[in-house]
Design an enzyme around this catalytic site. Structure first.
Site, mmCIF file in Angstrom:
data_model
loop_
_atom_site.group_PDB
_atom_site.id
_atom_site.type_symbol
_atom_site.label_atom_id
_atom_site.label_comp_id
_atom_site.label_asym_id
_atom_site.label_seq_id
_atom_site.Cartn_x
_atom_site.Cartn_y
_atom_site.Cartn_z
ATOM 1 N N SER A 31 0.786 -1.232 0.000
ATOM 2 C CA SER A 31 0.000 0.000 0.000
ATOM 3 C C SER A 31 0.819 1.283 0.000
ATOM 4 O O SER A 31 0.225 2.372 -0.093
ATOM 5 C CB SER A 31 -0.961 -0.001 1.187
ATOM 6 N N TYR B 86 -10.333 2.282 5.978
ATOM 7 C CA TYR B 86 -9.329 1.982 4.963
ATOM 8 C C TYR B 86 -9.899 1.020 3.915
ATOM 9 O O TYR B 86 -10.339 -0.083 4.252
ATOM 10 C CB TYR B 86 -8.113 1.373 5.647
ATOM 11 N N ASN C 225 -9.379 -0.397 -0.181
ATOM 12 C CA ASN C 225 -8.540 -0.451 -1.377
ATOM 13 C C ASN C 225 -9.257 0.011 -2.637
ATOM 14 O O ASN C 225 -8.645 0.548 -3.560
ATOM 15 C CB ASN C 225 -8.008 -1.877 -1.553
ATOM 16 N N GLY D 71 2.882 -0.721 4.066
ATOM 17 C CA GLY D 71 2.101 -1.617 3.231
ATOM 18 C C GLY D 71 2.308 -3.072 3.563
ATOM 19 O O GLY D 71 3.379 -3.479 4.006
#
Length: 395
Positions: free
Chosen positions: A97, A208, A210, A350
């Protein structure tokens, strides 16, 4: 992929024979000997790194520090459990990430150029894409995507072993073998997300997700007429001379150049998970870099080498979010990270099967990346990685 957080991913702890080999190997360093005096930074970090391997089951761990003290690297354990070779200084890793910060930087460059409005709905740039099951692109702004306040569903499953997989869920589990080798376009991932209802009202909170950064990659392509990977290369990698950082080509499953092996727990056994098709991660987490390049990138972002001051200021406007240490805040692709010494620290971090990175830039110019080549098995292991980062950034 995740930001800096307490990992909930399952990972196998090393067996007794492997642990014995790693314990003998111990910690290696290429740092300035002056910092290796008794009680200094070197011995303390060496002990913490050895603990990651010997007590918490990571195959290997490495910390890379750049800044006023120069370039320093300490490594423990085996980057390859077959050969016993350590993670090399300058080896590439999957950065998960941290990719989001590259994407956010390009989006904010487009904002500075007057091509994107942070508070415009994503529908303006991607008409008809955010639609279905209550999802509405007219109600979600670019800023909300950047800051994870969109409320959109995630196309990826949580990876939390405490949450049994829902056999009826369309969400992807990237440690599954069929997902590992499958190829996905960004539109495929968004369609998965749009098959589910929103998680909350846009702007209500920060969770959070994606999906947000897959959409931002699509936004970059829509505005520029070029793939997001090409814009990242032209706008960031080439100007900064980050020759060891890249966005994998479509269908590319192996890693280029020197790199350690990455491992993942599969049904209770440690498996080599280095090679995979990262298209399921896309602009939310597919990139590869060296720790030194990652340090240069984050330092460049924070010092205004890539963005005007107004956009850097926007990146640093944070909201509380659902991951990270207590007191952490999510900005526009940047995380404010609390540390024990009270320094102001910004980074991201990440996780992707095979690798986890923790990284940050302190206001004194110290830049740190911590790498482990297997995801933490439990909260204690995740906290131990955080302790290494804290000790390095507070040096």
């Amino acid at each position: 992929m995740s930001a800096l957080r307490r990992s909930r991913s399952r990972v196998a702890v090393a067996g007794a024979a492997l642990a014995a080999v790693l314990a003998v190997q111990g910690c290696t360093t290429t740092q300035d000997p002056a910092t290796d005096r008794p009680g200094g930074l070197g011995p303390r970090l060496a002990r913490l790194l050895d603990d990651l391997v010997q007590q918490h089951g990571f195959p290997a761990a490495q910390v890379t520090i750049d800044g006023p003290g120069g370039h320093r690297v300490l490594t423990a354990g085996a980057g390859d459990t077959v050969t016993g070779a350590p993670i090399g200084d300058g080896a590439r890793v999957r950065i998960g990430s941290n990719t989001k910060t590259f994407v956010a930087t390009v989006v904010l460059q487009l904002v500075a150029e007057g091509k994107v409005d942070l508070d415009a709905p994503i529908e303006r740039y991607l008409p008809g894409v955010v639609r279905g099951n209550g999802n509405d692109g007219d109600r979600v702004t670019v800023r909300q995507l950047l800051q994870h306040t969109s409320g959109l569903p995630d196309y990826l499953a949580s990876g939390d072993p405490a949450v049994p997989p829902d056999p009826g869920s369309p969400q992807l589990r990237p440690d599954a073998e069929k997902i590992r080798w499958a190829h996905y376009e960004s539109a495929d991932l968004v369609r998965i997300a749009m098959s589910m209802p929103p998680r909350f009202e846009p702007g209500a909170r920060s969770v959070y997700t994606n999906t947000n950064y897959i959409l931002l990659g699509m936004l970059i392509e829509a505005v520029t007429g070029r793939p997001a990977a090409a814009e990242i290369t032209a706008r960031i990698l080439e100007p900064l001379g980050l020759r060891d950082t890249y966005f994998p080509d479509p269908g590319e499953t192996t890693m280029r150049g020197p790199h350690p092996r990455g491992y993942q727990d599969i049904d209770g056994a440690r498996a080599d998970f280095t090679d995979l098709d990262p298209s399921w991660a896309g602009t939310a987490g597919a990139m590869v870099a060296t720790p030194a390049d990652l340090n240069r990138f984050f330092a460049a972002v924070l010092t205004g080498k890539l963005l005007p001051a107004a956009q850097v200021d926007q990146m640093r406007r944070t909201v509380p979010f659902d991951r990270g240490e207590p007191g952490a805040g999510y900005g526009l692709g940047l995380i404010r990270q609390p540390v024990s010494c009270g320094k102001e620290v910004w980074g991201h971090g990440g996780s992707i099967p095979g690798f986890e990175t923790r990284n940050g830039v302190a206001v004194d110019g110290t830049v740190v990346v911590v790498v482990v080549n297997q995801l933490p098995a439990d909260h204690a292991a995740a906290d131990a990685v955080a302790q290494v980062f804290n000790a390095a950034i507070c040096s």
